[in-house]
Design a protein around this motif. Sequence first.
Motif, PDB file in Angstrom:
ATOM      1  N   PHE A 155       0.735  -1.160  -0.044  1.00  0.00           N
ATOM      2  CA  PHE A 155       0.083  -0.042  -0.120  1.00  0.00           C
ATOM      3  C   PHE A 155       1.087   1.291  -0.004  1.00  0.00           C
ATOM      4  O   PHE A 155       0.236   2.337  -0.118  1.00  0.00           O
ATOM      5  CB  PHE A 155      -0.834   0.166   1.222  1.00  0.00           C
ATOM      6  N   VAL A 156       2.202   1.112   0.053  1.00  0.00           N
ATOM      7  CA  VAL A 156       3.083   2.281   0.295  1.00  0.00           C
ATOM      8  C   VAL A 156       2.951   3.070  -1.095  1.00  0.00           C
ATOM      9  O   VAL A 156       3.172   2.306  -2.391  1.00  0.00           O
ATOM     10  CB  VAL A 156       4.623   1.797   0.674  1.00  0.00           C
ATOM     11  N   ASN A 157       3.150   4.256  -1.078  1.00  0.00           N
ATOM     12  CA  ASN A 157       3.149   5.393  -2.332  1.00  0.00           C
ATOM     13  C   ASN A 157       3.878   6.526  -1.693  1.00  0.00           C
ATOM     14  O   ASN A 157       4.069   6.823  -0.610  1.00  0.00           O
ATOM     15  CB  ASN A 157       1.910   5.752  -2.717  1.00  0.00           C
ATOM     16  N   THR A 158       4.423   7.265  -2.717  1.00  0.00           N
ATOM     17  CA  THR A 158       5.185   8.470  -2.482  1.00  0.00           C
ATOM     18  C   THR A 158       3.967   9.297  -2.082  1.00  0.00           C
ATOM     19  O   THR A 158       3.058   9.262  -2.556  1.00  0.00           O
ATOM     20  CB  THR A 158       5.926   8.836  -3.480  1.00  0.00           C
ATOM     21  N   VAL A 159       4.335  10.391  -1.601  1.00  0.00           N
ATOM     22  CA  VAL A 159       3.183  11.559  -1.059  1.00  0.00           C
ATOM     23  C   VAL A 159       2.845  12.022  -2.571  1.00  0.00           C
ATOM     24  O   VAL A 159       1.910  12.448  -2.858  1.00  0.00           O
ATOM     25  CB  VAL A 159       3.627  12.721  -0.108  1.00  0.00           C
ATOM     26  N   ASP A 160       3.836  12.207  -3.384  1.00  0.00           N
ATOM     27  CA  ASP A 160       3.555  12.817  -4.797  1.00  0.00           C
ATOM     28  C   ASP A 160       2.471  11.955  -5.572  1.00  0.00           C
ATOM     29  O   ASP A 160       1.570  12.298  -6.096  1.00  0.00           O
ATOM     30  CB  ASP A 160       4.871  12.758  -5.685  1.00  0.00           C
ATOM     31  N   ASP A 161       2.644  10.578  -5.319  1.00  0.00           N
ATOM     32  CA  ASP A 161       1.647   9.728  -5.832  1.00  0.00           C
ATOM     33  C   ASP A 161       0.234   9.827  -5.116  1.00  0.00           C
ATOM     34  O   ASP A 161      -0.945   9.917  -5.918  1.00  0.00           O
ATOM     35  CB  ASP A 161       2.068   8.096  -5.770  1.00  0.00           C
ATOM     36  N   VAL A 162       0.077  10.013  -3.998  1.00  0.00           N
ATOM     37  CA  VAL A 162      -1.173  10.275  -3.257  1.00  0.00           C
ATOM     38  C   VAL A 162      -1.694  11.484  -3.730  1.00  0.00           C
ATOM     39  O   VAL A 162      -2.921  11.559  -3.790  1.00  0.00           O
ATOM     40  CB  VAL A 162      -0.945  10.105  -1.616  1.00  0.00           C
ATOM     41  N   GLU A 163      -0.978  12.776  -3.865  1.00  0.00           N
ATOM     42  CA  GLU A 163      -1.435  14.070  -4.180  1.00  0.00           C
ATOM     43  C   GLU A 163      -1.985  13.927  -5.674  1.00  0.00           C
ATOM     44  O   GLU A 163      -2.955  14.556  -6.018  1.00  0.00           O
ATOM     45  CB  GLU A 163      -0.406  14.846  -4.301  1.00  0.00           C
ATOM     46  N   ARG A 164      -1.411  13.007  -6.476  1.00  0.00           N
ATOM     47  CA  ARG A 164      -1.840  12.638  -7.973  1.00  0.00           C
ATOM     48  C   ARG A 164      -3.187  11.919  -7.907  1.00  0.00           C
ATOM     49  O   ARG A 164      -3.962  12.401  -8.522  1.00  0.00           O
ATOM     50  CB  ARG A 164      -0.932  11.933  -8.920  1.00  0.00           C
ATOM     51  N   ILE A 165      -3.429  11.023  -7.178  1.00  0.00           N
ATOM     52  CA  ILE A 165      -4.355  10.260  -6.914  1.00  0.00           C
ATOM     53  C   ILE A 165      -5.660  11.122  -6.442  1.00  0.00           C
ATOM     54  O   ILE A 165      -6.775  11.139  -6.831  1.00  0.00           O
ATOM     55  CB  ILE A 165      -4.192   9.079  -6.157  1.00  0.00           C
ATOM     56  N   THR A 166      -5.439  11.732  -5.375  1.00  0.00           N
ATOM     57  CA  THR A 166      -6.754  12.532  -4.412  1.00  0.00           C
ATOM     58  C   THR A 166      -6.864  13.893  -5.142  1.00  0.00           C
ATOM     59  O   THR A 166      -7.739  14.378  -4.754  1.00  0.00           O
ATOM     60  CB  THR A 166      -5.914  12.548  -3.040  1.00  0.00           C
ATOM     61  N   GLY A 167      -5.741  14.561  -5.715  1.00  0.00           N
ATOM     62  CA  GLY A 167      -5.833  16.021  -6.343  1.00  0.00           C
ATOM     63  C   GLY A 167      -5.385  17.054  -4.928  1.00  0.00           C
ATOM     64  O   GLY A 167      -5.775  18.193  -4.886  1.00  0.00           O
ATOM     65  N   TYR A 168      -5.151  16.521  -3.838  1.00  0.00           N
ATOM     66  CA  TYR A 168      -4.594  17.439  -2.750  1.00  0.00           C
ATOM     67  C   TYR A 168      -3.092  17.675  -2.603  1.00  0.00           C
ATOM     68  O   TYR A 168      -2.452  16.810  -3.199  1.00  0.00           O
ATOM     69  CB  TYR A 168      -4.747  16.579  -1.311  1.00  0.00           C
TER      70      TYR A 168
ATOM     71  N   HIS B 122      10.025  10.522  -2.523  1.00  0.00           N
ATOM     72  CA  HIS B 122      10.426   9.324  -2.077  1.00  0.00           C
ATOM     73  C   HIS B 122       9.860   8.481  -0.686  1.00  0.00           C
ATOM     74  O   HIS B 122       9.302   9.238   0.048  1.00  0.00           O
ATOM     75  CB  HIS B 122      12.036   9.846  -1.392  1.00  0.00           C
ATOM     76  N   ALA B 123       9.695   7.369  -0.961  1.00  0.00           N
ATOM     77  CA  ALA B 123       8.948   6.466   0.300  1.00  0.00           C
ATOM     78  C   ALA B 123       9.396   5.168   0.540  1.00  0.00           C
ATOM     79  O   ALA B 123       9.628   4.295  -0.652  1.00  0.00           O
ATOM     80  CB  ALA B 123       7.301   6.283  -0.021  1.00  0.00           C
ATOM     81  N   SER B 124      10.066   4.920   1.705  1.00  0.00           N
ATOM     82  CA  SER B 124      10.589   3.661   2.070  1.00  0.00           C
ATOM     83  C   SER B 124       9.982   2.985   3.318  1.00  0.00           C
ATOM     84  O   SER B 124      10.293   3.977   4.212  1.00  0.00           O
ATOM     85  CB  SER B 124      12.087   3.763   2.117  1.00  0.00           C
ATOM     86  N   LEU B 125       9.318   2.198   3.257  1.00  0.00           N
ATOM     87  CA  LEU B 125       8.828   1.633   4.643  1.00  0.00           C
ATOM     88  C   LEU B 125       9.897   1.274   5.550  1.00  0.00           C
ATOM     89  O   LEU B 125       9.825   1.390   6.694  1.00  0.00           O
ATOM     90  CB  LEU B 125       8.061   0.422   4.335  1.00  0.00           C
TER      91      LEU B 125
END
Length: 83
Positions: free
Chosen positions: A46-59, A76-79
């Motif tokens: 389920f790990v994503n970069t914040v950039d990816d979550v921003e792209r998906i959500t629009g926030y 960057h995202a590293s569990l």
Amino acid sequence: MHETIGENREVVPEAFFKVILCLRGVPKAIGYVVRNNEGKRKKDQFVNTVDDVERITGYDFFPALPDSIENEVEAHASLDEWE
């Protein structure tokens, strides 16, 4: 059409998201997007970069950070950094 439940026909979300920012020591951030379906998976799926979550959500999650920090931690995202 989205799935609904209950007497009031509440819409069931397709997914949930969370982003975390830590500014202690070296700044770091991580994002999660979890689809709302059955099944068990390891959390690393389920790990994503914040950039990816921003792209998906629009926030835009951390606009108050200096750009030099924001650009670095959001890309960057590293569990492993969180365990």
